[in-house]
Write an enzyme that holds these catalytic residues in place. Structure first.
Site, PDB file in Angstrom:
ATOM      1  N   TYR A 226       1.463   2.265   8.216  1.00 50.56           N
ATOM      2  CA  TYR A 226       2.702   1.539   7.973  1.00 50.56           C
ATOM      3  C   TYR A 226       2.663   0.870   6.599  1.00 50.56           C
ATOM      4  O   TYR A 226       3.614   0.946   5.830  1.00 50.56           O
ATOM      5  CB  TYR A 226       2.965   0.490   9.060  1.00 50.56           C
ATOM      6  CG  TYR A 226       4.154  -0.326   8.658  1.00 50.56           C
ATOM      7  CD1 TYR A 226       5.437   0.248   8.711  1.00 50.56           C
ATOM      8  CD2 TYR A 226       4.024  -1.593   8.117  1.00 50.56           C
ATOM      9  CE1 TYR A 226       6.527  -0.443   8.266  1.00 50.56           C
ATOM     10  CE2 TYR A 226       5.113  -2.285   7.666  1.00 50.56           C
ATOM     11  CZ  TYR A 226       6.372  -1.708   7.744  1.00 50.56           C
ATOM     12  OH  TYR A 226       7.446  -2.385   7.282  1.00 50.56           O
ATOM     13  N   GLU A 227       1.526   0.239   6.286  1.00 52.53           N
ATOM     14  CA  GLU A 227       1.385  -0.400   4.970  1.00 52.53           C
ATOM     15  C   GLU A 227       1.606   0.609   3.855  1.00 52.53           C
ATOM     16  O   GLU A 227       2.309   0.362   2.898  1.00 52.53           O
ATOM     17  CB  GLU A 227      -0.036  -0.953   4.808  1.00 52.53           C
ATOM     18  CG  GLU A 227      -0.323  -2.122   5.696  1.00 52.53           C
ATOM     19  CD  GLU A 227      -1.795  -2.470   5.670  1.00 52.53           C
ATOM     20  OE1 GLU A 227      -2.241  -3.088   6.626  1.00 52.53           O
ATOM     21  OE2 GLU A 227      -2.493  -2.107   4.696  1.00 52.53           O
ATOM     22  N   LEU A 228       0.980   1.719   4.084  1.00 52.13           N
ATOM     23  CA  LEU A 228       1.081   2.771   3.072  1.00 52.13           C
ATOM     24  C   LEU A 228       2.525   3.181   2.849  1.00 52.13           C
ATOM     25  O   LEU A 228       3.028   3.200   1.723  1.00 52.13           O
ATOM     26  CB  LEU A 228       0.241   3.972   3.526  1.00 52.13           C
ATOM     27  CG  LEU A 228       0.293   5.197   2.622  1.00 52.13           C
ATOM     28  CD1 LEU A 228      -0.359   4.861   1.297  1.00 52.13           C
ATOM     29  CD2 LEU A 228      -0.428   6.359   3.279  1.00 52.13           C
TER      30      LEU A 228
END
Ligand SMILES: *[C@@H]1O[C@H](CO)[C@@H](O)[C@H](O)[C@H]1NC(C)=O
Ligand SMILES: *[C@@H]1O[C@H](CO)[C@@H](O)[C@H](O)[C@H]1NC(C)=O
Ligand SMILES: *[C@@H]1O[C@H](CO)[C@@H](O)[C@H](O)[C@H]1NC(C)=O
Ligand SMILES: *[C@@H]1O[C@H](CO)[C@@H](O)[C@H](O)[C@H]1NC(C)=O
Ligand SMILES: *[C@@H]1O[C@H](CO)[C@@H](O)[C@H](O)[C@H]1NC(C)=O
Ligand SMILES: *[C@@H]1O[C@H](CO)[C@@H](O)[C@H](O)[C@H]1NC(C)=O
Ligand SMILES: *[C@@H]1O[C@H](CO)[C@@H](O)[C@H](O)[C@H]1NC(C)=O
Ligand SMILES: *[C@@H]1O[C@H](CO)[C@@H](O)[C@H](O)[C@H]1NC(C)=O
Ligand SMILES: *[C@@H]1O[C@H](CO)[C@@H](O)[C@H](O)[C@H]1NC(C)=O
Ligand SMILES: *[C@@H]1O[C@H](CO)[C@@H](O)[C@H](O)[C@H]1NC(C)=O
Length: 539
Positions: free
Chosen positions: A452-454
């Protein structure tokens, strides 16, 4: 009266029609392969003895005189006072005799061949000089063969002149009209076609009327020169062919050795004017050549004309000697080489230059953007045995170097995020508050949690252009099969490779490149004293 008139007219006719075609010359030249004739006629119209028998004889070399008749010489035909050859050949050369009563006549015939590669015999040319701009007229007239010919053509230099009616050329002479003009009569005889030719060698000559020669240009010419150089003085005249045209180059004490008078060149214009020019060449000009009057003269019976040339030293211009020029060129080349080297160095040491510049100028990009963190570090959070090194790198080495040594502020999830709460929203807002997204890539990075961060970071970076992504390849990227397409769009210089086997020092290229990608910031590192770089604990 009427009868007498008639008789006179008849005689006149006889006279004109015969005299034109009579063979009057003694020495005759004929061209082999062409029809040829000899015709006897007495100029004085004396009472004719019609019954007198006509006999023709030939003698050549060792052969005695033999009588000619058509039956034993098939190429010969005899009628009236005419002996015809169809055609004449080389062996026909010799002396010919005509006998009629008390009248005899002799000719000496010389048969020659045509010139090589030409349609005429050079010896038989009729020379015709024509003055330029005067009327040039070439007309084919041959009273004997004209009436036998079924066609007559005019050739120039053995090329048929096109669109030439009646084989007549009539124009104002120009120099390009010069050439060999050949009249060709096409004569059918006994089923064969013969050619009779007559060639004029037409030369176009210049205007024969004398002019008063004039020199062109002003009477006094000043020529700016540099000492040591050469100069050519060009004197031109409108003159006659034979006019005297010269430079007065003599001084009291003899001719200067560096002054040379060149030959006269003459150019005829198509309208017949003659322009002459003569160069005075002065080599390696010295002081003696200055202020001297070099005079050019043209003279004919009609008059004389003189113009003068004076050499002046070129003022107001500093002489650039050759060696200075050469040195200048060398310096220019060296400077260009240095510039090229500097540009190449600049490209190679771009990172160092930018870092130096930032340091020197005290540049700071972080003051006004209202963001809290310099970078959000995205990494694999679970600390397993196979990804321990990566974890250590993200939570220990990165903050150690970037925060403690270089004064950046990082956002590290494990450290900076309060447990509990909506993790996804939290991450999103943290990424928004960061200036860079540092992704620490490894084999096991692509777990659900960091994905998700990516994706959130890449969205901000690639779509909204709010954040710049820095990729640190912990293990080589080509191992990742399931890597997002968008990550491959990152420019290669935004991807850094970590070499775990050789832990780099603070001054290493890896950290410099990372600093280069980080925002410019003036914060002094608070551990300025040389610290020992943490080393990965290899398990
Ligand atoms: C004819 O030509 C010969 C030489 O070929 C010369 O000796 C002679 O005088 C010429 N005769 C005439 C009448 O021109
Ligand atoms: C004309 O010619 C013939 C034969 O050749 C001759 O017998 C006669 O005397 C000539 N007449 C004159 C007037 O010459
Ligand atoms: C033609 O001339 C040759 C010798 O020149 C002679 O033998 C012959 O008889 C002559 N023929 C005629 C018809 O006169
Ligand atoms: C012309 O020929 C005749 C014979 O045919 C001769 O009697 C006479 O003398 C000749 N005349 C001349 C001037 O030779
Ligand atoms: C001239 O005569 C020759 C031979 O008879 C013939 O081949 C040719 O066509 C004729 N040319 C003209 C223009 O009549
Ligand atoms: C044609 O005439 C010119 C001028 O008279 C001369 O120089 C040239 O040699 C002549 N050509 C031939 C082939 O005789
Ligand atoms: C000299 O001047 C004339 C006329 O201006 C020109 O035709 C000629 O080419 C010049 N000669 C040189 C060698 O420049
Ligand atoms: C000038 O003319 C002379 C004689 O005609 C010749 O020997 C010489 O080579 C010519 N010089 C040049 C530069 O043409
Ligand atoms: C050449 O002439 C100029 C002016 O015409 C003069 O000033 C100069 O002194 C003269 N130089 C020589 C070497 O005669
Ligand atoms: C050239 O002409 C000028 C006058 O026109 C004269 O003073 C000078 O002496 C002449 N120079 C030579 C070399 O004849």
């Amino acid at each position: 009266m009427h009868r007498i008139e008639l008789l006179l007219t008849f005689l006149m006719f006889m006279f004109t029609s015969t005299s034109e075609t009579c063979t009057l010359r003694f020495n005759i030249t004929a061209v082999r392969g062409e029809p040829f004739y000899l015709k006897y006629c007495s100029l004085a119209p004396e009472p004719k003895n019609e019954t007198a028998a006509v006999r023709w004889y030939k003698s050549s070399g060792s052969h005695g005189r033999i009588e000619l008749n058509s039956s034993s010489f098939p190429r010969i035909s005899l009628y009236d006072h005419v002996l015809e050859f169809w055609p004449v050949e080389l062996e026909d050369s010799g002396s010919y005799f005509f006998h009629m009563g008390n009248n005899t006549r002799e000719w000496k015939l010389n048969v020659i061949g045509k010139s090589k590669h030409r349609c005429f015999a050079e010896k038989l040319l009729i020379s015709k000089p024509v003055e330029v701009q005067k009327s040039l007229r070439v007309k084919c007239i041959n009273t004997h063969y004209e009436k036998l010919a079924n066609r007559t053509s005019l050739y120039k230099n053995c090329q048929e002149i096109e669109n030439n009616k009646n084989a007549v050329l009539q124009k104002n002479a120009e120099f390009e009209d010069q050439g060999y003009y050949t009249c060709v009569y096409f004569i059918p005889h006994n089923g064969k076609l013969f050619h009779v030719t007559k060639t004029f060698n037409i030369t176009i000559v210049g205007d024969r009327s004398k002019i008063t020669p004039v020199l062109l240009g002003p009477k006094l010419n000043y020529v700016k020169v540099e000492l040591g150089k050469d100069v050519k003085l060009n004197c031109s005249a409108l003159a006659n062919e034979k006019d005297a045209f010269y430079w007065n180059v003599w001084e009291e004490n003899g001719k200067e050795p560096n002054v040379h008078e060149e030959n006269v060149t003459r150019i005829r214009t198509p309208d017949g004017k003659l322009y002459a020019s003569r160069i005075l060449r002065i080599e390696n000009i010295n002081e003696k050549n200055l202020n001297f009057s070099y005079n050019c003269s043209v003279a004919s019976e009609g008059g004389t004309d003189i113009i003068s040339f004076v050499l002046l030293k070129k003022e107001g211009m500093v002489d650039i000697p050759g060696y200075v020029f050469t040195r200048g060129m060398i310096v220019a080349v060296l400077i260009s080489v240095v510039v090229v080297c500097l540009v190449i160095m600049g490209v190679i040491y771009r990172v160092d230059l930018v870092l130096f510049y930032r340091h020197f100028m005290g540049k700071d990009e972080t003051l006004t953007d209202g963001k809290a963190y310099d970078a959000f570090v995205s990494y694999l959070k679970e600390c397993g045995p196979e990804n321990g090194e990566e974890h250590t790198f993200a939570v220990e080495i990165l903050p150690e170097v970037l925060e403690k040594h270089f004064g950046y502020k990082l956002c590290i999830f494990e450290r900076d995020v309060v447990p509990g709460g909506a993790v996804v929203d939290e991450i999103h807002s943290l990424i928004e508050k960061s200036r860079r997204l540092i992704i620490v890539l490894s084999k096991s990075y692509m777990s659900n949690e960091v994905r998700y961060e990516l994706e959130s970071g890449l969205h901000e970076a690639l779509v909204e252009r709010k954040i710049k992504v820095i990729l640190i390849e912990f293990t080589p990227v080509r191992d990742f099969m399931f890597f997002p397409q968008s990550l491959q769009l990152l420019k290669s210089h935004r991807v850094l490779k970590w070499n775990a086997d050789k832990p780099p020092s603070y001054n290493s290229r890896f950290w410099k490149n990372l600093l280069y990608l980080m925002p410019a910031k003036t914060v002094k590192p608070y551990g300025a004293e040389s610290e020992v770089l943490p080393v990965l604990s290899r398990s």
